[in-house]
Design a protein around this motif. Sequence first.
Motif, PDB file in Angstrom:
ATOM      1  N   ARG A  77      -3.278   2.840  -0.230  1.00 59.86           N
ATOM      2  CA  ARG A  77      -2.725   3.570   0.918  1.00 59.86           C
ATOM      3  C   ARG A  77      -1.333   2.808   1.249  1.00 59.86           C
ATOM      4  N   ALA A  78      -1.241   1.715   1.101  1.00 64.14           N
ATOM      5  CA  ALA A  78       0.008   0.895   1.318  1.00 64.14           C
ATOM      6  C   ALA A  78       1.100   1.390   0.751  1.00 64.14           C
ATOM      7  N   ALA A  79       1.271   1.652  -0.632  1.00 65.99           N
ATOM      8  CA  ALA A  79       2.139   2.249  -1.205  1.00 65.99           C
ATOM      9  C   ALA A  79       2.375   3.808  -0.900  1.00 65.99           C
ATOM     10  N   GLN A  80       1.200   4.573  -0.539  1.00 67.86           N
ATOM     11  CA  GLN A  80       1.514   5.826   0.017  1.00 67.86           C
ATOM     12  C   GLN A  80       2.401   5.853   1.409  1.00 67.86           C
ATOM     13  N   GLN A  81       1.986   4.998   2.140  1.00 71.75           N
ATOM     14  CA  GLN A  81       2.861   4.795   3.423  1.00 71.75           C
ATOM     15  C   GLN A  81       4.124   4.496   3.297  1.00 71.75           C
ATOM     16  N   GLY A  85       7.546   6.752   4.106  1.00 74.00           N
ATOM     17  CA  GLY A  85       8.708   6.050   4.974  1.00 74.00           C
ATOM     18  C   GLY A  85      10.101   5.928   4.216  1.00 74.00           C
ATOM     19  N   THR A  86      10.214   6.324   2.951  1.00 73.56           N
ATOM     20  CA  THR A  86      11.470   5.987   2.150  1.00 73.56           C
ATOM     21  C   THR A  86      12.182   7.015   1.970  1.00 73.56           C
ATOM     22  N   GLU A  87      13.278   7.180   2.367  1.00 72.43           N
ATOM     23  CA  GLU A  87      14.383   8.309   2.345  1.00 72.43           C
ATOM     24  C   GLU A  87      14.174   9.032   0.865  1.00 72.43           C
ATOM     25  N   THR A  88      13.918  10.465   0.966  1.00 70.97           N
ATOM     26  CA  THR A  88      13.833  11.045  -0.144  1.00 70.97           C
ATOM     27  C   THR A  88      15.008  11.079  -1.060  1.00 70.97           C
ATOM     28  N   GLN A  89      16.192  11.424  -0.678  1.00 65.81           N
ATOM     29  CA  GLN A  89      17.310  11.498  -1.632  1.00 65.81           C
ATOM     30  C   GLN A  89      17.846  10.277  -2.004  1.00 65.81           C
ATOM     31  N   GLY A  90      17.558   9.262  -1.387  1.00 64.47           N
ATOM     32  CA  GLY A  90      17.998   7.710  -1.815  1.00 64.47           C
ATOM     33  C   GLY A  90      17.684   7.127  -2.903  1.00 64.47           C
ATOM     34  N   GLU A  91      18.326   6.057  -3.741  1.00 67.76           N
ATOM     35  CA  GLU A  91      18.256   5.556  -4.751  1.00 67.76           C
ATOM     36  C   GLU A  91      16.775   4.567  -4.559  1.00 67.76           C
ATOM     37  N   LEU A  92      16.718   4.152  -3.264  1.00 65.68           N
ATOM     38  CA  LEU A  92      15.554   3.331  -3.058  1.00 65.68           C
ATOM     39  C   LEU A  92      14.192   3.731  -3.529  1.00 65.68           C
TER      40      LEU A  92
END
Length: 372
Positions: A77-81, A85-92
């Motif tokens: 669940r922590a990975a899912q969250q 919350g991480t930008e879709t188009q970004g490198e991250l």
Amino acid sequence: MEILWVLMALVMMGVVLSPFLLRRRGRIEQVAPGHPDAADPADYGFVREEELDVRLPGPDQDLLDVLDVVQRGQDHRAAQQLLAGTETQGELRWQRVQAFAGAAALELQQRPGGVSETPGGQWLRVWRLQAPKDPGGAAVHAEFLVQQAWRTAAPGTDDFRIIMEEARDACGQAALLAPGDPVPYITELSVARGLGYSRPEFEQLWLKVLDRAPHHMGAHLAALHYWCEKWHGSRELAYQFAEAAAARAPRGSLLAAMPLFAVFEHLPEVNLVASFYQSETVTKAIHGALHAVHSARPDDPMLAHVRHLLVFFLVRAERWSEAMNQLVHVDGHVGALPWTLSPDPAAEFAVYRALAVAGYEANGGSPATLPH
């Protein structure tokens, strides 16, 4: 025939002596650790070899904290969250998807499971079962399958193809769950390389990536492999692809460093030319990467990747001061090319770091003169 034997002898001498020649050309005396004249990376505040983090190219504390929670509790669940919350188009996002997939694959390798043992990476299976429509879980699962194929089977074998075919289906499912997310298509670029997509098929896939993230550095690196000589292209095609990406790179983009990655992918197996790393092609690629690094945002997730490759080339080119300037920024993490190609990435990095320190000091440098 005598000439052939002489050439073979020269090649073997180059293989055996190249590490020593690298030090000799840099006027570095090899001394034993602990000797009063030995250059000590610790004097520069660098991390001890055994403490180098091989998981990531640079710091991402949120990711490391989540990985710790997930692996200790086998709870996704922590990975899912975090991915939500991480930008879709970004490198991250791409890097985090790779990291979660790699963690699950490594767990499975260490604990394949059995009659009385739960296999490693079980949290990823639970994630897919409990949240089948979660785009993050679908993206991680697709990347996991790709990594499993490369880790456990040889390209061209039936086992490899079966896993890659499954990965291609998983990429399609992940793409349907997040139409604007480039990550499933970037993952499929590795599938395309493994399964040998035709050039029209690959170019069609590449257009889907460009439609969603035209300046995505990670995507360009994944595509570059396809165009390399050892896969489905040539040195010329790979250089063309990299140079075109650099030419259209917007201001501040690390795509200007792409030619250096193309040079790296086509390094000779044995180099008997002492000045190779000072050649025009290599020097031009280094300068392009240095310019990209100087122009990039300090928080660009791909910055560490470029810096690590620069360390390799700058040391080889005996540009000690510039190599040290890159080491200051990346020391502590070694999860990037070229170190990850070694069975012991930390040891490989430590060798180049020691060479940089020794070369720097041999030319008058010291901890006091190195800017941080």
